[in-house]
Motif scaffolding. Structure first.
Motif, PDB file in Angstrom:
ATOM      1  N   GLY A 153      53.754 134.010 -75.934  1.00 22.24           N
ATOM      2  CA  GLY A 153      53.561 133.108 -77.067  1.00 22.24           C
ATOM      3  C   GLY A 153      54.841 132.428 -77.506  1.00 22.24           C
ATOM      4  N   GLU A 154      55.915 133.201 -77.579  1.00 22.32           N
ATOM      5  CA  GLU A 154      57.198 132.619 -77.973  1.00 22.32           C
ATOM      6  C   GLU A 154      57.666 131.586 -76.947  1.00 22.32           C
ATOM      7  OE1 GLU A 154      58.850 132.962 -80.738  1.00 22.32           O
ATOM      8  OE2 GLU A 154      57.405 134.383 -81.570  1.00 22.32           O
ATOM      9  N   ALA A 155      57.501 131.906 -75.681  1.00 17.37           N
ATOM     10  CA  ALA A 155      57.966 130.993 -74.636  1.00 17.37           C
ATOM     11  C   ALA A 155      57.154 129.698 -74.620  1.00 17.37           C
ATOM     12  CB  ALA A 155      57.891 131.682 -73.278  1.00 17.37           C
ATOM     13  N   VAL A 156      55.840 129.849 -74.662  1.00 19.98           N
ATOM     14  CA  VAL A 156      54.980 128.666 -74.622  1.00 19.98           C
ATOM     15  C   VAL A 156      55.110 127.863 -75.914  1.00 19.98           C
ATOM     16  CG1 VAL A 156      52.573 127.888 -74.556  1.00 19.98           C
ATOM     17  CG2 VAL A 156      53.341 129.685 -72.994  1.00 19.98           C
ATOM     18  N   GLY A 157      55.207 128.575 -77.039  1.00 18.75           N
ATOM     19  CA  GLY A 157      55.318 127.887 -78.318  1.00 18.75           C
ATOM     20  C   GLY A 157      56.582 127.057 -78.455  1.00 18.75           C
ATOM     21  N   GLY A 158      57.625 127.424 -77.727  1.00 19.85           N
ATOM     22  CA  GLY A 158      58.873 126.673 -77.793  1.00 19.85           C
ATOM     23  C   GLY A 158      59.036 125.632 -76.706  1.00 19.85           C
ATOM     24  N   ASP A 159      58.011 125.438 -75.898  1.00 21.84           N
ATOM     25  CA  ASP A 159      58.091 124.495 -74.786  1.00 21.84           C
ATOM     26  C   ASP A 159      57.696 123.093 -75.236  1.00 21.84           C
ATOM     27  OD1 ASP A 159      58.311 123.882 -71.867  1.00 21.84           O
ATOM     28  OD2 ASP A 159      56.175 123.440 -72.117  1.00 21.84           O
ATOM     29  N   ARG A 160      58.622 122.164 -75.143  1.00 23.14           N
ATOM     30  CA  ARG A 160      58.384 120.810 -75.638  1.00 23.14           C
ATOM     31  C   ARG A 160      57.267 120.103 -74.849  1.00 23.14           C
ATOM     32  NH1 ARG A 160      61.273 117.796 -78.944  1.00 23.14           N
ATOM     33  NH2 ARG A 160      63.021 119.264 -78.812  1.00 23.14           N
TER      34      ARG A 160
ATOM     35  N   ALA B 151      51.526 124.829 -70.183  1.00 19.27           N
ATOM     36  CA  ALA B 151      51.809 126.179 -70.664  1.00 19.27           C
ATOM     37  C   ALA B 151      51.816 127.200 -69.536  1.00 19.27           C
ATOM     38  CB  ALA B 151      50.779 126.573 -71.720  1.00 19.27           C
ATOM     39  N   MET B 152      50.922 127.051 -68.576  1.00 22.28           N
ATOM     40  CA  MET B 152      50.857 128.033 -67.500  1.00 22.28           C
ATOM     41  C   MET B 152      52.079 127.976 -66.596  1.00 22.28           C
ATOM     42  SD  MET B 152      48.337 129.965 -68.024  1.00 22.28           S
ATOM     43  CE  MET B 152      47.884 130.805 -66.503  1.00 22.28           C
TER      44      MET B 152
ATOM     45  N   MET C 139      50.618 136.720 -78.456  1.00 22.19           N
ATOM     46  CA  MET C 139      49.765 135.705 -77.869  1.00 22.19           C
ATOM     47  C   MET C 139      50.162 134.360 -78.410  1.00 22.19           C
ATOM     48  SD  MET C 139      46.348 136.479 -80.064  1.00 22.19           S
ATOM     49  CE  MET C 139      46.820 138.189 -80.190  1.00 22.19           C
ATOM     50  N   PHE C 140      49.807 133.279 -77.732  1.00 18.84           N
ATOM     51  CA  PHE C 140      50.176 131.961 -78.211  1.00 18.84           C
ATOM     52  C   PHE C 140      48.953 131.236 -78.712  1.00 18.84           C
ATOM     53  CE2 PHE C 140      50.817 127.380 -77.389  1.00 18.84           C
ATOM     54  CZ  PHE C 140      51.783 127.184 -78.349  1.00 18.84           C
ATOM     55  N   VAL C 141      49.006 130.798 -79.965  1.00 20.32           N
ATOM     56  CA  VAL C 141      47.987 129.911 -80.490  1.00 20.32           C
ATOM     57  C   VAL C 141      48.617 128.549 -80.644  1.00 20.32           C
ATOM     58  CG1 VAL C 141      46.709 131.734 -81.645  1.00 20.32           C
ATOM     59  CG2 VAL C 141      48.526 130.577 -82.876  1.00 20.32           C
ATOM     60  N   GLU C 142      47.794 127.559 -80.892  1.00 17.62           N
ATOM     61  CA  GLU C 142      48.299 126.203 -80.927  1.00 17.62           C
ATOM     62  C   GLU C 142      49.381 126.032 -81.980  1.00 17.62           C
ATOM     63  OE1 GLU C 142      44.135 126.303 -82.746  1.00 17.62           O
ATOM     64  OE2 GLU C 142      45.180 127.126 -81.039  1.00 17.62           O
ATOM     65  N   PRO C 143      50.323 125.104 -81.764  1.00 16.84           N
ATOM     66  CA  PRO C 143      51.410 124.890 -82.713  1.00 16.84           C
ATOM     67  C   PRO C 143      50.862 124.657 -84.114  1.00 16.84           C
ATOM     68  CG  PRO C 143      51.832 123.695 -80.695  1.00 16.84           C
ATOM     69  CD  PRO C 143      50.449 124.249 -80.581  1.00 16.84           C
ATOM     70  N   GLY C 144      51.539 125.236 -85.103  1.00 14.38           N
ATOM     71  CA  GLY C 144      51.145 125.050 -86.485  1.00 14.38           C
ATOM     72  C   GLY C 144      50.241 126.148 -87.006  1.00 14.38           C
ATOM     73  N   MET C 145      49.716 127.021 -86.119  1.00 17.36           N
ATOM     74  CA  MET C 145      48.857 128.120 -86.556  1.00 17.36           C
ATOM     75  C   MET C 145      49.621 129.426 -86.490  1.00 17.36           C
ATOM     76  SD  MET C 145      45.170 127.315 -84.880  1.00 17.36           S
ATOM     77  CE  MET C 145      44.571 128.894 -85.471  1.00 17.36           C
ATOM     78  N   TRP C 146      49.133 130.407 -87.244  1.00 18.06           N
ATOM     79  CA  TRP C 146      49.774 131.720 -87.228  1.00 18.06           C
ATOM     80  C   TRP C 146      49.567 132.381 -85.881  1.00 18.06           C
ATOM     81  CZ3 TRP C 146      52.963 132.804 -91.014  1.00 18.06           C
ATOM     82  CH2 TRP C 146      52.751 132.217 -92.267  1.00 18.06           C
ATOM     83  N   ARG C 147      50.602 133.089 -85.432  1.00 18.36           N
ATOM     84  CA  ARG C 147      50.446 133.961 -84.275  1.00 18.36           C
ATOM     85  C   ARG C 147      49.891 135.289 -84.760  1.00 18.36           C
ATOM     86  NH1 ARG C 147      55.363 131.362 -83.283  1.00 18.36           N
ATOM     87  NH2 ARG C 147      55.283 130.040 -81.442  1.00 18.36           N
ATOM     88  N   ARG C 148      48.895 135.800 -84.047  1.00 20.83           N
ATOM     89  CA  ARG C 148      48.239 137.022 -84.488  1.00 20.83           C
ATOM     90  C   ARG C 148      48.511 138.143 -83.506  1.00 20.83           C
ATOM     91  NH1 ARG C 148      43.369 133.136 -85.470  1.00 20.83           N
ATOM     92  NH2 ARG C 148      43.823 132.842 -83.281  1.00 20.83           N
ATOM     93  N   ALA C 149      48.953 139.306 -84.003  1.00 16.63           N
ATOM     94  CA  ALA C 149      49.206 140.462 -83.140  1.00 16.63           C
ATOM     95  C   ALA C 149      47.887 141.024 -82.653  1.00 16.63           C
ATOM     96  CB  ALA C 149      49.974 141.531 -83.914  1.00 16.63           C
TER      97      ALA C 149
END
Length: 314
Positions: free
Chosen positions: A195-202, A276-277, A1-11
């Motif tokens: 999460g990985e895809a959205v988290g890496g989107d500038r 993100a969507m 899942m994607f959480v906001e940048p700077g926070m841990w991603r949680r399984a």
């Protein structure tokens, strides 16, 4: 899942799964509007379609209302029936608990992607409805005597026997259902890939920069952890307005506070959500192709539960 940048991603753990699927009941009390065919316009039809598709994919993995009800009924006969048979074999009395479904008045619209992940791509229409329904459900289950463990009325000299009988079910209540094999892993796969895809989107990261200033302006708080902010207790436990019970002042205040919190979060998150969507839209086709076999197996397992329950007594 994607959480906001700077926070841990949680399984997606078993506890998190429960939070996703235990969305319980409806009420005479006011609750935020459910996600449905009357979903508010996003201002972007393509994004709205992606959100609906993500909801449908989530339900396909985590189960629809009919499938969850069937799972509860099957588990009730397995667990409560098994405990009763075990106690009887030991010469001990046991009164089976009543069957109460958590999903009696639900629709599949209440079981979409939701907001339980506190992620940027969480629903922008759910608005805390699940938290309200969870409190309503707790009250209902408590009144049915299901807040206590099985065999709460067993005599002291029968407790050891009861514990042996419930151990075969890991001391879990019948409502604590498991999804089909592989569903946990598949749901986590979807969350992690998105999460990985959205988290890496500038573009999403840039849009997210306005979130904390916006929340400071809206609620007067520097919201660094959205899960802490969104899911803090606001509704009084045990005061849900059910079965004609009037809404208490404390419940009304809690509901207003919850709705205000989710409204502010949704408004402040919305620019990043739109960005993100669009990333999500670019990944869903490929993810579904790669996991088609697992999806088909899980769907068949859910359907089999519906077929199996048709042969059980009511």
């Amino acid at each position: 899942m994607f959480v906001e940048p700077g926070m841990w991603r949680r399984a997606l753990s078993a506890a998190a799964w429960a939070a996703v699927i235990i969305v319980l009941g409806s009420s005479s009390g006011r609750v935020p509007a459910a996600e449905s065919g009357s979903r508010p316009a996003f201002g972007n039809q393509e994004v709205e379609k992606v959100a609906a598709r993500l909801d449908a994919l989530t339900v396909a993995i985590t189960g629809g209302v009919e499938e969850l009800r069937a799972s509860e009924r099957l588990n009730y006969h397995r667990v409560e029936g098994g405990i009763a048979a075990c106690m009887a074999a030991a010469g001990r009395p046991y009164r089976k608990r009543p069957f109460v479904s958590r999903y009696d008045e639900f629709t599949d619209a209440d079981l979409g992607y939701g907001t339980g992940r506190a992620s940027i791509i969480d629903s922008v229409t759910e608005m805390g409805r699940r938290l309200v329904l969870n409190e309503i459900a707790y009250t209902r289950m408590e009144r049915a005597g299901l807040a206590n463990p099985a065999g709460a009325g067993v005599a002291p000299d029968g407790v050891d026997t009861l514990n042996r009988c419930t151990a075969q079910f890991q001391h879990r209540a019948y409502g604590d259902i498991d999804p089909p094999p592989g569903a946990y892993e598949l749901a986590n796969s979807l969350d992690m890939e998105l999460g990985e895809a959205v988290g890496g989107d500038r573009r999403t990261q840039t849009a997210w920069e306005s979130y904390r200033p916006c929340m400071r302006a809206r609620v007067g708080e520097d919201v660094q952890d959205r899960s802490d902010f969104l899911f803090r207790p606001r509704l009084p436990r045990g005061e849900a307005p059910i079965d004609g019970r009037p809404q208490s002042a404390a419940w009304a205040r809690g509901l207003a506070a919850l709705e205000a919190a989710f409204a502010a979060d949704t408004q402040c998150r919305f620019p990043a959500y739109l960005a993100a969507m669009r990333v999500v839209a670019a990944h869903l086709d490929g993810w579904e192709r790669r996991h088609r076999a697992e999806l088909d197996a899980i769907r068949e397992a859910w359907r089999q539960r519906v077929a199996d329950v048709a042969h059980l007594p009511r």
